[in-house]
Design a protein around this motif. Structure first.
Motif, PDB file in Angstrom:
ATOM      1  N   LEU A 117      -0.571  -4.324   0.394  1.00  0.00           N
ATOM      2  CA  LEU A 117      -0.778  -5.270   1.482  1.00  0.00           C
ATOM      3  C   LEU A 117      -1.895  -6.331   0.727  1.00  0.00           C
ATOM      4  N   THR A 118      -1.373  -7.422   0.773  1.00  0.00           N
ATOM      5  CA  THR A 118      -2.140  -8.723   0.458  1.00  0.00           C
ATOM      6  C   THR A 118      -2.840  -9.720   1.216  1.00  0.00           C
ATOM      7  N   PHE A 119      -3.844  -9.582   1.838  1.00  0.00           N
ATOM      8  CA  PHE A 119      -4.459 -10.533   2.799  1.00  0.00           C
ATOM      9  C   PHE A 119      -5.346 -11.558   2.250  1.00  0.00           C
ATOM     10  N   GLN A 120      -5.615 -12.775   2.908  1.00  0.00           N
ATOM     11  CA  GLN A 120      -6.631 -13.845   2.786  1.00  0.00           C
ATOM     12  C   GLN A 120      -7.385 -13.685   4.078  1.00  0.00           C
ATOM     13  N   ALA A 121      -8.806 -14.166   4.090  1.00  0.00           N
ATOM     14  CA  ALA A 121      -9.559 -14.050   5.313  1.00  0.00           C
ATOM     15  C   ALA A 121     -10.497 -15.444   4.836  1.00  0.00           C
ATOM     16  N   ARG A 122     -11.062 -16.008   5.926  1.00  0.00           N
ATOM     17  CA  ARG A 122     -12.417 -16.726   5.742  1.00  0.00           C
ATOM     18  C   ARG A 122     -13.336 -16.221   6.543  1.00  0.00           C
ATOM     19  N   THR A 206      -6.021  -7.344  -2.468  1.00  0.00           N
ATOM     20  CA  THR A 206      -4.771  -6.542  -2.569  1.00  0.00           C
ATOM     21  C   THR A 206      -5.252  -5.145  -2.006  1.00  0.00           C
ATOM     22  N   LEU A 207      -4.614  -4.451  -1.246  1.00  0.00           N
ATOM     23  CA  LEU A 207      -4.890  -3.040  -1.104  1.00  0.00           C
ATOM     24  C   LEU A 207      -3.616  -2.186  -1.269  1.00  0.00           C
ATOM     25  N   THR A 236      -6.062 -14.979   7.769  1.00  0.00           N
ATOM     26  CA  THR A 236      -5.528 -16.195   7.298  1.00  0.00           C
ATOM     27  C   THR A 236      -3.958 -15.903   7.369  1.00  0.00           C
ATOM     28  N   ALA A 237      -3.696 -14.759   6.415  1.00  0.00           N
ATOM     29  CA  ALA A 237      -2.245 -14.310   6.069  1.00  0.00           C
ATOM     30  C   ALA A 237      -2.479 -12.941   5.434  1.00  0.00           C
ATOM     31  N   LEU A 238      -1.177 -12.323   5.608  1.00  0.00           N
ATOM     32  CA  LEU A 238      -1.101 -10.902   4.921  1.00  0.00           C
ATOM     33  C   LEU A 238       0.385 -10.742   4.548  1.00  0.00           C
ATOM     34  N   LEU A 239       0.532 -10.362   3.249  1.00  0.00           N
ATOM     35  CA  LEU A 239       1.931  -9.993   2.713  1.00  0.00           C
ATOM     36  C   LEU A 239       2.065  -8.467   2.420  1.00  0.00           C
ATOM     37  N   ALA A 240       3.058  -7.820   2.949  1.00  0.00           N
ATOM     38  CA  ALA A 240       3.302  -6.640   2.777  1.00  0.00           C
ATOM     39  C   ALA A 240       4.453  -6.311   1.878  1.00  0.00           C
ATOM     40  N   ILE A 262       8.275  -6.494   2.828  1.00  0.00           N
ATOM     41  CA  ILE A 262       8.415  -5.789   4.131  1.00  0.00           C
ATOM     42  C   ILE A 262       8.223  -7.028   5.224  1.00  0.00           C
ATOM     43  N   GLY A 263       7.028  -7.776   5.189  1.00  0.00           N
ATOM     44  CA  GLY A 263       6.875  -8.700   6.157  1.00  0.00           C
ATOM     45  C   GLY A 263       5.625  -9.529   5.694  1.00  0.00           C
TER      46      GLY A 263
END
Length: 316
Positions: A117-122, A206-207, A236-240, A262-263
């Motif tokens: 899981l790769t995510f972005q946050a502010r 990235t987890l 902000t976004a997350l890619l699985a 996945i999504g």
């Protein structure tokens, strides 16, 4: 190649070479310092191991280039591309037309899957950092993180206040976070200051969670996990995606298969594009739209990911 003093075995104008023949090669303090030196001197750090070695996830995802010494020469550990020494650095072998033969041999241990899981946050200037990673680890492993640090082994037990203090006192920080449970879990995070006139911190994490070949990763539960996460910690976004690999999250210098999406979750309420299954997640004042891309086992669905990104860029 000529041996040099200090942490490097070879130092040229283009590369710093470090030889390491351990069974498992981590992102050690020496390699971390070498990476910093290479960044400041515009060199490439090239870590050379035997074909029997594995690298940890933090080293694999660093800017170091992994070279493998096999009986028939050298190759790039992550790609299988044959390499040779040209006097200043390891570079691709010009006449090579195929993968290195050792790279295509079977892995030495059963291959499972890695949920990535790769995510972005502010984050606002006053925010407590690390909360997203802690929440996701709890949801996926049942346990909070055990510790954090810059190198392996990690230096600090898990306390978000200590982590926040470290990050706010540094303009740009890359961190490693490890899980506390029996299931392998490692996160690599990059925190940086938001560009003016904005204030606060940007995060890209990235987890990775490891599963054995006879376990099913919780793919159907991901939308509900993201819903729970975004309720308290906006994204902000997350890619699985799902990646074939060792359950312990180390990497052999051998081919194990292609990743598959996945999504994708994106902050905001979107209605398109046609043909994509979507679900509204998060609180009403900070909605997140989840798009199902695939089952995690079909690499051809990366084209759907590209089509979705194109649509979202147009929409924003």
């Amino acid at each position: 190649m000529t041996q040099t003093a200090g942490g490097a075995d070879v130092l040229t104008a283009h590369a710093m070479v470090m030889l390491n023949d351990r069974p498992v090669v981590p992102l050690s303090p020496a390699i971390y310092e070498a990476l910093a030196e290479c960044e400041g001197t515009n060199r490439t750090l090239q870590v050379v191991t035997s074909a029997a070695s594995r690298v940890t996830l933090p080293l694999r995802t660093s800017k170091a280039q992994w070279l493998v010494h096999a009986d028939n020469g050298y190759y790039e550990g992550l790609t299988g591309r044959p390499m040779h020494w040209n006097g200043t650095a390891f570079v691709p072998l010009p006449e090579a037309r195929d993968y290195a033969s050792t790279y295509t041999t079977p892995p030495t241990a059963p291959i499972g899957s890695q949920l990535v899981l790769t995510f972005q946050a502010r984050h606002a200037p006053s925010a407590v950092l690390g909360a997203h990673t802690e929440k996701l680890m709890r949801l996926l492993t049942g346990e909070p993180p055990a510790g954090w640090g810059l190198t392996e082994p990690l230096q600090h037990p898990w306390h978000t206040d200590d982590l926040t203090t470290h990050i706010t006192n540094t303009s740009s920080t890359r961190l490693i976070v490890v899980g506390a449970g029996t299931r392998p879990a490692i996160a690599t995070s990059h925190f940086s200051s938001l560009a003016p006139p904005a204030s606060g911190t940007a995060e890209i994490t990235t987890l990775s969670i490891g599963y054995t070949y006879d376990e099913d990763p919780p793919i159907p539960q991901l939308p509900s996990f993201i819903d729970l996460l975004s309720a308290d910690h906006p994204l902000t976004a997350l890619l699985a995606q799902l990646v074939p690999g060792r359950p312990d999250l180390t990497t052999e210098p051998r081919w194990t298969g292609s990743s598959a999406p996945i999504g994708l979750a994106s902050a905001g309420a979107y209605t398109g594009p046609p043909g994509f299954s979507r679900k509204r997640l998060g609180p009403p004042d900070a909605p997140v739209t989840w798009y199902q891309l695939g089952d995690g086992y079909s690499p051809e669905y990366w084209q759907r990911h590209q089509d979705l990104l194109t649509h979202l860029r147009r929409a924003t």
